[in-house]
Design a protein around this motif. Structure first.
Motif, PDB file in Angstrom:
ATOM      1  N   THR A 204       1.466  -1.482  -0.534  1.00 62.94           N
ATOM      2  CA  THR A 204      -0.072   0.156   0.058  1.00 62.94           C
ATOM      3  C   THR A 204       0.689   1.250  -0.545  1.00 62.94           C
ATOM      4  O   THR A 204       1.168   2.013   0.649  1.00 62.94           O
ATOM      5  N   LEU A 205       1.820   0.814  -0.722  1.00 63.17           N
ATOM      6  CA  LEU A 205       2.941   2.280  -0.680  1.00 63.17           C
ATOM      7  C   LEU A 205       2.533   3.478  -1.437  1.00 63.17           C
ATOM      8  O   LEU A 205       3.284   4.501  -1.923  1.00 63.17           O
ATOM      9  N   SER A 206       0.749   3.398  -3.079  1.00 65.92           N
ATOM     10  CA  SER A 206       1.143   4.171  -3.530  1.00 65.92           C
ATOM     11  C   SER A 206       0.275   5.371  -2.924  1.00 65.92           C
ATOM     12  O   SER A 206      -0.532   5.382  -1.984  1.00 65.92           O
ATOM     13  N   ALA A 207       0.857   6.486  -3.182  1.00 64.02           N
ATOM     14  CA  ALA A 207      -0.063   7.465  -2.193  1.00 64.02           C
ATOM     15  C   ALA A 207       0.079   9.449  -3.443  1.00 64.02           C
ATOM     16  O   ALA A 207       0.641   8.959  -4.510  1.00 64.02           O
TER      17      ALA A 207
ATOM     18  N   GLN B 120       1.829   8.515   3.863  1.00 59.50           N
ATOM     19  CA  GLN B 120       2.178   9.852   3.208  1.00 59.50           C
ATOM     20  C   GLN B 120       2.571  10.704   2.858  1.00 59.50           C
ATOM     21  O   GLN B 120       3.953  10.667   4.457  1.00 59.50           O
ATOM     22  N   PRO B 121       3.520  11.227   1.892  1.00 67.13           N
ATOM     23  CA  PRO B 121       5.226  11.930   1.816  1.00 67.13           C
ATOM     24  C   PRO B 121       4.555  12.755   2.851  1.00 67.13           C
ATOM     25  O   PRO B 121       3.818  13.748   3.258  1.00 67.13           O
ATOM     26  N   GLY B 122       5.733  12.782   3.558  1.00 70.66           N
ATOM     27  CA  GLY B 122       5.840  14.042   4.757  1.00 70.66           C
ATOM     28  C   GLY B 122       5.952  13.264   6.373  1.00 70.66           C
ATOM     29  O   GLY B 122       5.846  13.967   7.029  1.00 70.66           O
ATOM     30  N   ASP B 123       5.210  12.088   6.070  1.00 71.15           N
ATOM     31  CA  ASP B 123       4.697  11.243   7.333  1.00 71.15           C
ATOM     32  C   ASP B 123       6.218  10.803   7.984  1.00 71.15           C
ATOM     33  O   ASP B 123       7.760  10.851   7.534  1.00 71.15           O
TER      34      ASP B 123
ATOM     35  N   GLY C 101       7.207   8.545   0.070  1.00 72.59           N
ATOM     36  CA  GLY C 101       5.994   8.453  -1.727  1.00 72.59           C
ATOM     37  C   GLY C 101       6.449   7.490  -1.980  1.00 72.59           C
ATOM     38  O   GLY C 101       7.938   7.047  -2.770  1.00 72.59           O
ATOM     39  N   ASN C 102       5.737   7.132  -2.632  1.00 72.18           N
ATOM     40  CA  ASN C 102       6.439   5.419  -3.538  1.00 72.18           C
ATOM     41  C   ASN C 102       7.377   4.549  -3.280  1.00 72.18           C
ATOM     42  O   ASN C 102       8.219   4.001  -3.624  1.00 72.18           O
ATOM     43  N   GLY C 103       6.769   4.711  -1.882  1.00 71.46           N
ATOM     44  CA  GLY C 103       7.613   2.912  -1.062  1.00 71.46           C
ATOM     45  C   GLY C 103       9.236   3.587  -0.522  1.00 71.46           C
ATOM     46  O   GLY C 103       9.701   2.827  -0.807  1.00 71.46           O
TER      47      GLY C 103
END
Length: 283
Positions: free
Chosen positions: A158-161, A230-233, A252-254
């Protein structure tokens, strides 16, 4: 034989010894009497003059004796004073020596205590550095061992964001601009970082103030599932947020960016490189 006839011998008349002795004694007696008479005549004059001579000399003798006594007393007093001064000087010197020895002992004790404290501080720092290095090495080893499992874990599926926007994009831009910088324990930039120093600086770039250490940063926001990143976590590693020993920024993107260790510096890695334990969102 013819009969012996004793005839009387003619002798010269002799002066009687008794008479001679009497004459001698008489002459001696006359001489003694004459001497006594002369002495008796002169005697009163001498007897009258002698007291005058004795009366005149006695004050002089008394004054001399008094002066001698005063000098003797003064000499005795001076000797006593000198002796007391010598004793006082010896006592003062002894006290000075004792004080100097005590001060030297105190200085030596203080120096030994400082040396012991410095040695203890060095040992503590070395032990802390060794413990952290061992912890990091253990984390990397565990990551390498679980790399195959992590590739097939649900965390990666579930890496797509969505693409980052706003503050998250700025955080990622800042983090990417530090790629290739060195890893230094306690580093806060601008050219060397540790993991929490990099995360703190990236979020401070967009006006978000974070604590300094990994455990506090992992507990600073809202915990999110690794399935909903999400990116930035902020990603964290450890048994719980408060005991986290490592943090990084999810891009993002793993993938994530983090100051990993001294051998890699600041790098971007796939999640399969070292699967995180959890994540927290502060934006």
């Amino acid at each position: 034989m013819s009969p012996i006839r004793y005839r009387g011998r003619h002798r010269k008349p002799r002066t009687s010894r008794t008479v001679g002795l009497r004459l001698i004694r008489g002459g001696v007696l006359s001489g003694v009497v004459g001497t006594v008479a002369v002495t008796g005549t002169a005697g009163p004059a001498s007897a009258t003059e002698q007291p005058a001579e004795s009366t005149g000399e006695l004050p002089v003798v008394s004054a001399a004796l008094a002066t001698s006594s005063a000098r003797a007393a003064q000499a005795t007093e001076d000797l006593a004073t000198h002796t007391e001064q010598q004793r006082a000087l010896a006592w003062a010197q002894e006290r000075a020596i004792v004080a100097a020895q005590r001060e030297a002992a105190e200085q030596r004790e203080a120096a030994e205590q400082r040396a012991a404290e410095e040695a203890a501080a060095r040992r503590a720092a070395e032990e802390a550095a060794r413990a952290e290095a061992e912890e990091r090495a253990a984390a990397e080893e565990a990551a390498n061992e679980s790399a195959a499992e992590s590739a097939n874990s649900p965390e990666v599926s579930t890496l797509s964001a969505p693409a980052p926007s706003g503050g998250a994009a700025a955080v990622l831009d800042f983090a990417r601009s530090q790629l290739g910088d060195a890893y230094v324990m306690g580093g806060t930039g601008p050219d060397s970082w540790d993991c929490s120093g990099l995360v703190q600086a990236a979020f401070q770039y967009v006006g978000v103030s974070l604590p300094r250490v990994s455990g506090d940063q992992a507990a600073a926001g809202t915990q999110v599932s690794l399935d909903a990143l999400q990116p930035g976590d902020i990603l964290w590693w450890g048994s719980s947020p408060g005991s986290a020993y490592h943090v990084a920024i999810y891009t993002g993107n793993g993938t994530f960016i983090g100051a990993q260790n001294a051998s890699t510096g600041v790098v971007e890695r796939d999640l399969s490189y070292d699967a995180p334990s959890g994540a927290v969102r502060v934006l």
